[in-house]
Write a protein that holds these residues in place. Structure first.
Motif, short mmCIF file in Angstrom:
data_model
loop_
_atom_site.label_atom_id
_atom_site.label_comp_id
_atom_site.label_asym_id
_atom_site.label_seq_id
_atom_site.Cartn_x
_atom_site.Cartn_y
_atom_site.Cartn_z
N PHE A 99 -53.80 -195.61 59.71
CA PHE A 99 -54.50 -195.38 58.43
C PHE A 99 -53.84 -196.18 57.32
O PHE A 99 -52.63 -196.11 57.11
N LYS A 100 -54.67 -196.95 56.62
CA LYS A 100 -54.20 -197.68 55.43
C LYS A 100 -55.18 -197.41 54.31
O LYS A 100 -56.28 -197.95 54.29
N PRO A 101 -54.81 -196.53 53.37
CA PRO A 101 -55.76 -196.12 52.33
C PRO A 101 -56.17 -197.28 51.44
O PRO A 101 -55.41 -198.23 51.23
N HIS A 102 -57.39 -197.18 50.89
CA HIS A 102 -57.86 -198.18 49.94
C HIS A 102 -57.68 -197.67 48.51
O HIS A 102 -58.41 -198.05 47.61
N ASP A 239 -53.34 -185.57 34.85
CA ASP A 239 -54.25 -186.37 35.65
C ASP A 239 -55.63 -185.73 35.74
O ASP A 239 -55.78 -184.67 36.35
N ASP A 242 -56.89 -184.44 39.20
CA ASP A 242 -56.39 -183.22 39.85
C ASP A 242 -56.66 -182.06 38.90
O ASP A 242 -56.04 -181.96 37.84
N GLY A 331 -61.75 -187.32 63.69
CA GLY A 331 -62.04 -188.50 64.50
C GLY A 331 -63.25 -189.29 64.02
O GLY A 331 -63.71 -190.20 64.72
N VAL A 332 -63.77 -188.95 62.85
CA VAL A 332 -64.97 -189.63 62.37
C VAL A 332 -64.65 -190.59 61.22
O VAL A 332 -65.05 -191.74 61.24
N ARG A 333 -63.89 -190.09 60.23
CA ARG A 333 -63.76 -190.87 59.00
C ARG A 333 -62.53 -191.76 58.96
O ARG A 333 -62.53 -192.80 58.32
N TYR A 334 -61.45 -191.34 59.61
CA TYR A 334 -60.23 -192.17 59.62
C TYR A 334 -59.34 -191.71 60.75
O TYR A 334 -59.51 -190.62 61.30
N GLY A 335 -58.41 -192.54 61.09
CA GLY A 335 -57.39 -192.17 62.06
C GLY A 335 -57.87 -192.22 63.50
O GLY A 335 -58.76 -192.98 63.87
N LYS B 61 -60.42 -176.63 34.55
CA LYS B 61 -60.85 -177.79 33.78
C LYS B 61 -62.21 -178.25 34.29
O LYS B 61 -62.46 -178.28 35.49
N ASP B 75 -65.18 -199.63 51.41
CA ASP B 75 -63.83 -199.06 51.36
C ASP B 75 -63.79 -197.70 52.04
O ASP B 75 -62.82 -197.36 52.72
N ASN B 79 -61.51 -197.30 57.23
CA ASN B 79 -60.57 -196.72 58.19
C ASN B 79 -61.25 -195.94 59.31
O ASN B 79 -60.57 -195.31 60.12
N ALA B 80 -62.57 -195.98 59.36
CA ALA B 80 -63.27 -195.20 60.38
C ALA B 80 -63.06 -195.80 61.76
O ALA B 80 -63.08 -197.02 61.91
N PRO B 81 -62.89 -194.95 62.78
CA PRO B 81 -62.75 -195.46 64.14
C PRO B 81 -63.98 -196.24 64.59
O PRO B 81 -63.88 -197.19 65.36
N PHE B 88 -70.80 -193.97 59.15
CA PHE B 88 -69.88 -193.52 60.19
C PHE B 88 -70.66 -193.37 61.49
O PHE B 88 -71.77 -192.83 61.49
N MET B 89 -70.09 -193.82 62.60
CA MET B 89 -70.75 -193.69 63.90
C MET B 89 -70.16 -192.51 64.64
O MET B 89 -68.94 -192.40 64.79
N VAL B 90 -71.04 -191.61 65.12
CA VAL B 90 -70.59 -190.47 65.92
C VAL B 90 -71.44 -190.38 67.18
O VAL B 90 -72.52 -190.97 67.24
#
Lengths: 490, 95
Positions: A99-102, A239, A242, A331-335, B61, B75, B79-81, B88-90
């Protein structure tokens, strides 16, 4: 250790701004120290040498034309929990492999805006779950301290074990860390370094990989109290990204270092005198009381009656929040992704392969205590106990106590594998976890060594957003105790 | 309260973590130790105590309801597999 890596952050800052040294030579000295020391200590899990040199070169330009920021040219290590744009960010878990965040976390963005230089990412327990740095997917970090006449490896504490080890060994001038139940203060105490867990809401959690959101707080680990105050001022901010970031201006913490503590009322909580506490810890606590008394502080006995319930309540609240936060690793969005027969099977395979045992344990406990029929008995009850824990502190502060002095840990650094069952490992956080449950600031300061020559720390607990008083008291203890540095073997 | 191995397997399924019989057995012991540890809380009288919702007294807030961010789908999926055309592909979910 070269002369440059022996400097404190404050000394380096002054030499950089006086142009006695350049940011490039300073960064080069730390990269050399990392190359020499990291194979033995495993404090860094990624070293960003090229980025560091480029950042240092930019700092030299700014220092030359007088536009340097508060941390211009200061080389820092960053816990692997903070998102750093385009750079390894894995929370030391296999599930975030590659994982390398943008995007950049707010805390690190604040540091770079002030001119700091990133040396690399630091080892930690997987998803910050642990007290020994043994649950990292990159292997354990090693404490630069050893027992007298022994070459037995010791843990640097956790979860911010890499941060503490790197600071103690002179592999950076300071490090970012995070504290959910003691993860800044316990490793600081076990390595003879200074660690601050600020008030909840002082440092933004945006871009920090979430463990238990109502408890997580970022803070600095450094060699001295002054260095800590300097670093916190840059890490802290208000911030809008947050919603729990608190709208209060960030004070000049450094101005509080060395300030007189005369007349301050210091509470000594009877409930921290627990069974099985090491004699050296207790005598150090008495020594700390004597130092503060000598400096003109008034010592009062106080009672925090719900102290013993903080750790059991924590082991409901933190896993519950973790089970929710870690649901995103699918397992869908990253990693990592491990294929399966259908999408549910893919989720289950991915999470089985990606999470380590301690993470699975906490996700399962959290899922169980939040499951139908158990919510009231566990989670709701724990949140009510949490109200009582905070009320204990509120009453002490209302009675005029300015800060509380207690030991940071029940014992000194231990060997890897020494705590084999989870609950006995959890007991390491018995003195630190109350503070997270109440959202208060707390500073761990090295104050002495035990019979084996290992460092021990004291912990100062303050009113919400009164980090300044803790820095004044911490510098008083530091002046009396001196500084503690390991004998180099690596 | 304690859990048996079937409960651990059910909870693991709820958490979408595949466990072998051996792992479920080990986890049953670990979880029961932790549950026994947290049972101390039964000693505390919490009648008339409000559960904590926030450690810091601050009203929630609220930001203005306007678009301030976005337009970087590439972006988001970087990082999606597996991804295609910024999706996203599933594995197939609906037949």
């Amino acid at each position: 250790m070269s002369e440059l890596t022996n400097l404190t952050l404050a000394e380096a800052r002054d030499k950089l701004s006086a142009r006695d040294i350049s940011a490039s030579e300073l960064t080069g000295a730390f990269l050399d120290a990392i190359a020499a020391g990291n194979p033995a200590l495993n404090a860094y899990v990624a070293v960003t040498g090229d980025e560091a040199r480029a950042m240092a070169a930019r700092s030299d330009e700014k220092l030359a034309n007088g536009t340097g920021g508060a941390l211009e040219g200061i080389p820092l290590g960053i816990k692997d929990l903070f998102a750093t744009r385009g750079v390894h960010t894995q929370a030391c878990s296999n599930i975030l492999k590659d994982f390398k965040p943008h995007y950049e976390s707010t805390v690190t963005a604040n540091l770079w805006a002030d001119g700091a230089v990133m040396l690399g990412k630091l080892n930690m327990d997987e998803f910050a779950m642990g007290s020994s740095n043994e649950t990292s997917c990159h292997g354990k970090a090693i404490n630069p301290w050893r027992r007298k006449d022994s070459d037995q490896a010791l843990v640097p504490g956790g979860s911010s074990g890499g941060s503490a080890a790197a600071v103690a060994a002179g592999l950076c001038l300071g490090a970012t860390a995070t504290d959910t139940g003691g993860s800044i203060r316990q490793p600081a105490a076990l390595t003879g370094t200074v660690g601050m867990k600020p008030t909840y809401g002082r440092c933004s959690r945006w871009g920090v990989v979430a463990y238990a959101s109502s408890l997580d707080q970022a803070g600095p680990i450094t060699r001295t109290v002054r260095d800590n105050a300097i670093l916190l001022r840059s890490m802290a901010s208000v911030d809008p990204k947050d919603t729990t970031s608190v709208d209060r201006p960030v004070p000049d913490y450094e101005a509080a270092v060395g300030r007189s503590v005369k007349g301050l009322k210091i509470g000594i909580p009877a409930e921290y005198r627990v069974e099985g506490m090491q004699g050296a810890v207790d005598s150090l606590w008495q020594q700390g009381i004597a130092w503060l008394k000598d400096a003109g502080a008034e010592i009062v006995e106080i009672s925090l009656p719900h102290t013993k319930y903080a750790l059991p309540a924590y082991y409901i609240v933190a896993p519950a929040e973790a089970s929710s936060n870690l649901a995103r690793y699918d397992g869908v969005r990253y990693g990592l992704r491990v294929d399966g027969t259908d999408i549910a099977d893919m989720y289950e395979n991915t999470r089985a392969a990606g999470f380590g045992t301690e993470v699975k344990r906490r996700v399962l406990i959290g899922t169980y205590v939040l499951s139908a029929g158990y919510y009231d008995a566990y989670y709701l009850k724990a949140q009510k106990v949490r109200t009582l824990i905070k009320r204990d502190f509120d009453l002490a502060f209302q009675a005029g106590v300015d800060a509380i002095l207690a030991p940071a840990t029940p014992d000194a650094a231990f060997a890897p594998g020494e705590f084999s069952d989870p609950v006995s490992m959890y007991l390491n956080d018995i003195f630190t976890v109350t503070v997270n449950m109440a959202g208060l600031p707390s500073l761990a300061v090295p104050a002495g060594v035990n019979g084996d020559g290992l460092p021990l720390g004291l912990q100062l607990i303050g009113r919400p957003f009164d980090e300044e008083t803790l820095y004044s008291l911490g510098s008083t203890i530091e002046q009396a105790a001196g500084r503690f540095e390991p004998t180099r073997w690596w | 309260m304690s859990v048996d191995i079937d409960t651990v397997k059910r909870v693991a399924h709820l958490a979408r973590i595949k466990v072998t019989d051996d792992e479920a057995g080990q986890m049953t012991g670990d979880l029961n130790n932790i549950l026994a540890f947290v049972e101390q809380l039964d000693e505390v009288d919490v009648s008339d105590v409000e559960p904590m919702t926030s450690v810091v007294e601050q009203s929630m807030k609220k930001r203005a309801d306007e678009v301030t961010d976005g337009d970087y789908a590439a972006d988001v999926v970087a990082n999606a597999p597996a991804s295609e055309d910024n999706f996203f592909m599933v594995p197939k979910v609906v037949e």
